[in-house]
Design an enzyme around this catalytic site. Structure first.
Site, PDB file in Angstrom:
ATOM      1  N   HIS A 168      10.531  -0.641  -0.667  1.00 26.11           N
ATOM      2  CA  HIS A 168      11.176   0.417   0.495  1.00 26.11           C
ATOM      3  C   HIS A 168      10.272   0.023   1.824  1.00 26.11           C
ATOM      4  O   HIS A 168      10.806   0.032   2.663  1.00 26.11           O
ATOM      5  CB  HIS A 168      10.854   1.775   0.279  1.00 26.11           C
ATOM      6  N   ASP A 389      31.578  -4.932  -2.584  1.00 28.97           N
ATOM      7  CA  ASP A 389      32.638  -5.942  -3.315  1.00 28.97           C
ATOM      8  C   ASP A 389      32.259  -7.302  -3.495  1.00 28.97           C
ATOM      9  O   ASP A 389      32.286  -7.966  -2.456  1.00 28.97           O
ATOM     10  CB  ASP A 389      33.791  -5.683  -2.726  1.00 28.97           C
TER      11      ASP A 389
END
Length: 448
Positions: A168, A389
Site C-alpha cells: 500500500h 475486464d
C-alpha cells in the site's frame, strides 16, 4: 449477509515465480511522498476478482493465467517501480524504491470446484481468501520484498479468479485502477496505456518550511483504553467478520432516523458511515467517557489545489480526516448528531488542509493513525474493481475481500436478488458482533 459453511477446496498451485518487465527499464532510486511513507500504510492491500466461464468470449482463447502473466510483464515496462524493492534510507528510515527490475510474484493455481458452487461466499468476508491469494513465505514484508503478488486460479468449470496484493505504500485504490486499466488495455492489444503512469511523488511531500495549520485528530496519541467491566470490547482476543448489505431501502431506513433539515442535505455516504460508527460504538460497550474516532479517506485528486495531481499519478493521494466524540454522547444521541459530525469534517477539505497533513507527517516522524477506538472507512465504490475486464467480461465480484483490522471498505455489489447496493464487512469481537447484528436488524427490520 449470511454466509454458508465454506466448501473444502483442493487447490493445486504451481511454484511461485517472478514476472519481470518485458523490456529493459531504468535502474534508479525513487523517493516516496510523505503520504506514501506514513506509518499506517506499511501493509499489504488485497483484492479478489471472480470471472464466470463465458463460452462466447473464452472458446479457443488461451489460458487466462498465461494471458494475464504476459500482460503483467508488458505493463511493468511502464510501471517499472512496482518491479523493484523498497528500502529505508538513513536514521529516519525514509522509504525509497530501488528500481531493480527483480519483478513481481506470480502464482498459478487450479481449484477442483465450479465457481458457482462458491455462491455468495465469494463476497466479503471471503472464506477462501488465503487459498485464492496465497501468502508466499517471505513475501509479505514491506522492505526488500516483491511489491505486488498476483494469483490466477482456474476453476473446474472454466471460470477463474484473479487475486492481487499491493504494497500500500506504493499506490492507492485510484492508482490500482490506473494499473488495471493499463493491464487490460495491453492484454487487448494496445502497445501503450491510454494514460501513462506518473511518479512525481514530490507534489505530496512536505513544504520547505513545514507548518501544521489544522488539528489532526486522526493522529491523536494512542491513549490507555478504558472499558466498562462488562464491555464487549474486552472480548478482544479474537475478531470475527460479517458483512452487511445496504440497498436503497436500507439507506432510506437510516435517513428516516435523521432530522429533516439534516436529512435533506446529507449524502448516502454521510448517512451510512455515521450509522456504522454509532452502531459499532454501541456494540463495543465502551465507557461513556471514552473518546472514539471515525476516520475516513478523502481523495485529494480533483480538489482545488494550487497544483493539480497529474492524471496518471498512481501514488497515494488522499488524506484521512477524523471526527471525535465521547462514546456515551454518540450512543445516546439521535443519529443526526453523528451525521452532523461527519458532515463537519468536509468543511476542512481544502488545499491548506492537505498541505497541513503532509507537513504534520514530516514533522511528527510518520505517525500512525490513532488506534484509540478508531473506526476507519475506505469508500471503494468508484474504484472500478468490479469493472476490470481482461477480455472475458466483467467480474461477478471485484473488490477488497475482507475488513482489515479496524478498516472497513464500502464495496459496490448486487445482492442475491439483483439489487444494487453497498456491502460492508465489519471486524469485531464475537460479543460485540452479536450486538451489532441486533442493532442493524432493528434499523432495517421494516425493509426486509
Amino acid at each position: 449477509m449470511a454466509i454458508s459453511r465454506p466448501l473444502e477446496i483442493l487447490m493445486t498451485r504451481h511454484k511461485p515465480e517472478l514476472v519481470v518487465p518485458a523490456a529493459t527499464t531504468p535502474r534508479e532510486r525513487k523517493h516516496l511522498s510523505n503520504i506514501d511513507d506514513q506509518g499506517s500504510l506499511r501493509f499489504q492491500l488485497p483484492l479478489l476478482m471472480f470471472y464466470k466461464y463465458n463460452p462466447s468470449l473464452m472458446e479457443g482463447i488461451k489460458d487466462p493465467a498465461k494471458v494475464i502473466k504476459e500482460g503483467l510483464s508488458k505493463t511493468l515496462v511502464f510501471y517499472y517501480p512496482l518491479a523493484g524493492r523498497l528500502t529505508e534510507l538513513g536514521n529516519n528510515k525514509k522509504l525509497v524504491v530501488d528500481c531493480t527490475g527483480e519483478g513481481i510474484l506470480f502464482v498459478e493455481a487450479d481449484a477442483d470446484v465450479e465457481l458457482d458452487k462458491l455462491g455468495e461466499s465469494i463476497k466479503p468476508p471471503c472464506p477462501y481468501f488465503d487459498q485464492l491469494l496465497y501468502n508466499v513465505p517471505g513475501s509479505d514484508g514491506i522492505i526488500g520484498c516483491p511489491l505486488l503478488l498476483v494469483q490466477v486460479t482456474r476453476f473446474s468449470c472454466g471460470g477463474f479468479a484473479v487475486g492481487f496484493r499491493f504494497n500500500h505504500t506504493m499506490t492507492d485504490a485510484y492508482g490500482m485502477k490506473l494499473f488495471f486499466n493499463a493491464l487490460t488495455e495491453i492484454i487487448k492489444g494496445a502497445s501503450t496505456p491510454t494514460i501513462l503512469p506518473v511518479w512525481q511523488r514530490d507534489i505530496l511531500s512536505a513544504r520547505s518550511s513545514p507548518c501544521i495549520t489544522f488539528t489532526h485528530h486522526e493522529f491523536d496519541d494512542n491513549e490507555q483504553v478504558k472499558c466498562s467491566s462488562n464491555s464487549n470490547a474486552r472480548d478482544n482476543y479474537k475478531l470475527i467478520q460479517h458483512s452487511f448489505f445496504f440497498g436503497n431501502k436500507e439507506i432510506e431506513a437510516i435517513r428516516d432516523q435523521v432530522a429533516p433539515n439534516t436529512r435533506a442535505i446529507s449524502t448516502k455516504f454521510e448517512l451510512l458511515v455515521a450509522f456504522l460508527w454509532k452502531c459499532r460504538t454501541i456494540a463495543l460497550g465502551l465507557d461513556p467517557e471514552e473518546t472514539v474516532h471515525l476516520t475516513y479517506l478523502v481523495n485529494a485528486r480533483g480538489k482545488s489545489l494550487k497544483y493539480e495531481v497529474p492524471l496518471g499519478y498512481y501514488g497515494n493521494a488522499w488524506v484521512s480526516p477524523a471526527t471525535v466524540s465521547k462514546a456515551g454522547l454518540l450512543c445516546s444521541s439521535p443519529l443526526t448528531y453523528a451525521v452532523e459530525l461527519v458532515k463537519r469534517v468536509k468543511h476542512y477539505m481544502n488545499e491548506e488542509y492537505i498541505r497541513s497533513v503532509v507537513d504534520f507527517l514530516a514533522i511528527k516522524g510518520r505517525p500512525e493513525l490513532t488506534k484509540s477506538w478508531n473506526f476507519i472507512i475506505s469508500d471503494n465504490r468508484s474504484a472500478g474493481f468490479d469493472e476490470v475486464d481482461f477480455g472475458w467480461g466483467k467480474p461477478i465480484f471485484g473488490g477488497v475481500p475482507k475488513a482489515i483490522s479496524n478498516i472497513s471498505f464500502l464495496v459496490p455489489i448486487k445482492n442475491n436478488l439483483g439489487e444494487k447496493g453497498i456491502l460492508v464487512a465489519i471486524s469485531l469481537p464475537p460479543l460485540a458482533m452479536e450486538k451489532f447484528q441486533v442493532v442493524y436488524k432493528m434499523t432495517v427490520k421494516d425493509v426486509e
